[in-house]
Motif scaffolding. Structure first.
Motif, PDB file in Angstrom:
ATOM      1  N   ALA A  92     -46.992 -48.306  54.357  1.00 52.82           N
ATOM      2  CA  ALA A  92     -45.552 -48.114  54.116  1.00 52.82           C
ATOM      3  C   ALA A  92     -45.000 -46.993  54.998  1.00 52.82           C
ATOM      4  N   ILE A  93     -45.778 -45.918  55.149  1.00 53.28           N
ATOM      5  CA  ILE A  93     -45.328 -44.806  56.012  1.00 53.28           C
ATOM      6  C   ILE A  93     -45.237 -45.295  57.456  1.00 53.28           C
ATOM      7  N   VAL A  94     -46.297 -45.972  57.920  1.00 51.80           N
ATOM      8  CA  VAL A  94     -46.319 -46.475  59.303  1.00 51.80           C
ATOM      9  C   VAL A  94     -45.137 -47.417  59.533  1.00 51.80           C
ATOM     10  N   ASN A  95     -44.902 -48.311  58.606  1.00 47.97           N
ATOM     11  CA  ASN A  95     -43.862 -49.312  58.830  1.00 47.97           C
ATOM     12  C   ASN A  95     -42.463 -48.715  58.800  1.00 47.97           C
ATOM     13  N   ASP A  96     -42.296 -47.631  58.052  1.00 53.50           N
ATOM     14  CA  ASP A  96     -41.013 -46.931  58.102  1.00 53.50           C
ATOM     15  C   ASP A  96     -40.846 -46.259  59.473  1.00 53.50           C
ATOM     16  N   VAL A  97     -41.929 -45.648  59.978  1.00 54.13           N
ATOM     17  CA  VAL A  97     -41.875 -45.017  61.306  1.00 54.13           C
ATOM     18  C   VAL A  97     -41.596 -46.077  62.376  1.00 54.13           C
ATOM     19  N   VAL A  98     -42.255 -47.238  62.261  1.00 53.74           N
ATOM     20  CA  VAL A  98     -42.036 -48.326  63.226  1.00 53.74           C
ATOM     21  C   VAL A  98     -40.564 -48.770  63.205  1.00 53.74           C
ATOM     22  N   ALA A  99     -40.017 -48.914  62.014  1.00 55.34           N
ATOM     23  CA  ALA A  99     -38.652 -49.455  61.890  1.00 55.34           C
ATOM     24  C   ALA A  99     -37.577 -48.460  62.309  1.00 55.34           C
ATOM     25  N   THR A 100     -37.846 -47.157  62.155  1.00 59.78           N
ATOM     26  CA  THR A 100     -36.754 -46.184  62.288  1.00 59.78           C
ATOM     27  C   THR A 100     -36.896 -45.211  63.456  1.00 59.78           C
ATOM     28  N   THR A 101     -38.043 -45.220  64.153  1.00 62.08           N
ATOM     29  CA  THR A 101     -38.253 -44.224  65.211  1.00 62.08           C
ATOM     30  C   THR A 101     -38.919 -44.849  66.437  1.00 62.08           C
ATOM     31  N   THR A 102     -39.018 -44.038  67.495  1.00 61.09           N
ATOM     32  CA  THR A 102     -39.790 -44.449  68.675  1.00 61.09           C
ATOM     33  C   THR A 102     -41.145 -43.738  68.702  1.00 61.09           C
ATOM     34  N   ALA A 103     -41.565 -43.169  67.578  1.00 57.57           N
ATOM     35  CA  ALA A 103     -42.856 -42.462  67.530  1.00 57.57           C
ATOM     36  C   ALA A 103     -44.020 -43.430  67.699  1.00 57.57           C
ATOM     37  N   ILE A 104     -43.843 -44.670  67.268  1.00 52.85           N
ATOM     38  CA  ILE A 104     -44.850 -45.719  67.468  1.00 52.85           C
ATOM     39  C   ILE A 104     -44.154 -46.827  68.257  1.00 52.85           C
TER      40      ILE A 104
END
Ligand SMILES: CC(C)(COP(=O)(O)OP(=O)(O)OC[C@H]1O[C@@H](n2cnc3c(N)ncnc32)[C@H](O)[C@@H]1OP(=O)(O)O)[C@@H](O)C(=O)NCCC(=O)NCCS
Length: 163
Positions: free
Chosen positions: A16-28
Motif C-alpha cells: 500500500a505504501i509503495v503503490n501510493d508512492v507510485v501513484a503520487t510521486t516520481t520517487a519510483i
C-alpha cells in the motif's frame, strides 16, 4: 515505534505504501501499481538472498515505513555494493522516520559486510536528497532524462556512501 524484520503479514501494508508512492510521486519510476504477486515475489527474493526488509511499526502494529536493500548489480564483482530503498507512509513523513530507517538499513549493511551503499534518487525528490546528503551520501552524478513518468523526462541522481 519499533523496527522489526518484515514477515509476510506486513506485505499488504508495504504494498500500500509503495503503490501510493507510485501513484503520487516520481520517487519510483513505475506507472502501474504493484500486484500482490509482484510484492510476494519481491519479498521472496529478499528472503532467499538474505537481504533485510525492515519495517517501522507503531503501537497498533501498523506499518509506518520500510527500508530494504538488494543487489546493485548481479555481476559478482559488485557483490560488496547494494542499492537501498526506503519509503515512509504519507501521513508519517517529515517526522524523522526516514532518517531512522536509513540508519537501520545501513547498520544491517555494515553487519553483512557491505562496502558501498547506492541510492538512486529522482532529482525532484528534495526530501530524499536532503535526507541522504545529511546522512553523508555523496552525489556521484546525475543521469539526465533516463526516466519518463507523468508525461515528462526525469533525471536520476546517483548517491553513494562508502561504509
Ligand atoms: C524521502 C523520505 C523517505 C524521507 O523520510 P521522512 O521521514 O519524510 O524524512 P525525515 O523526517 O527523516 O527527514 C530527513 C531529512 O530530510 C529533510 N526533509 C524531509 N522532508 C523534506 C521535504 N519535504 N523537503 C525538504 N527536506 C525534507 C528533513 O529536514 C531532514 O533533514 P535533516 O536531517 O537535515 O534535518 C519520505 O519522505 C518518503 O518516503 N517519501 C516518499 C517516497 C520516497 O521518496 N522514497 C525515497 C525514494 S529515493
Amino acid at each position: 515505534m519499533q523496527l522489526i524484520d518484515a514477515d509476510a503479514s506486513h506485505l499488504a501494508a508495504i504494498q500500500a505504501i509503495v503503490n501510493d508512492v507510485v501513484a503520487t510521486t516520481t520517487a519510483i519510476y513505475d506507472e502501474a501499481p504493484a500486484t500482490d504477486r509482484e510484492t510476494a515475489d519481491w519479498f521472496e527474493v529478499k528472503r532467499a538472498k538474505g537481504f533485510p526488509v525492515i519495517v517501522a511499526i507503531d503501537e497498533s502494529v501498523s506499518v509506518m515505513g520500510f527500508a530494504s536493500y538488494g543487489d546493485f548489480n548481479k555481476k559478482p564483482g559488485y557483490r560488496f555494493t547494494v542499492e537501498h530503498s526506503l519509503h515512509v507512509a504519507a501521513d508519517h513523513r517529515g517526522k524523522g522516520l526516514g532518517r531512522v530507517l536509513l540508519e537501520a538499513i545501513e547498520s544491517r549493511a555494515r553487519g553483512a559486510g557491505v562496502h558501498t551503499m547506492v541510492g538512486l534518487i529522482d532529482a525532484e525528490n528534495v526530501a530524499s536528497r536532503r535526507l541522504h546528503e545529511s546522512a553523508g551520501y555523496e552525489l556521484a552524478g546525475t543521469l539526465k532524462e533516463v526516466g519518463w513518468k507523468f508525461g515528462r523526462w526525469l533525471n536520476m541522481c546517483s548517491y553513494q556512501k562508502i561504509l
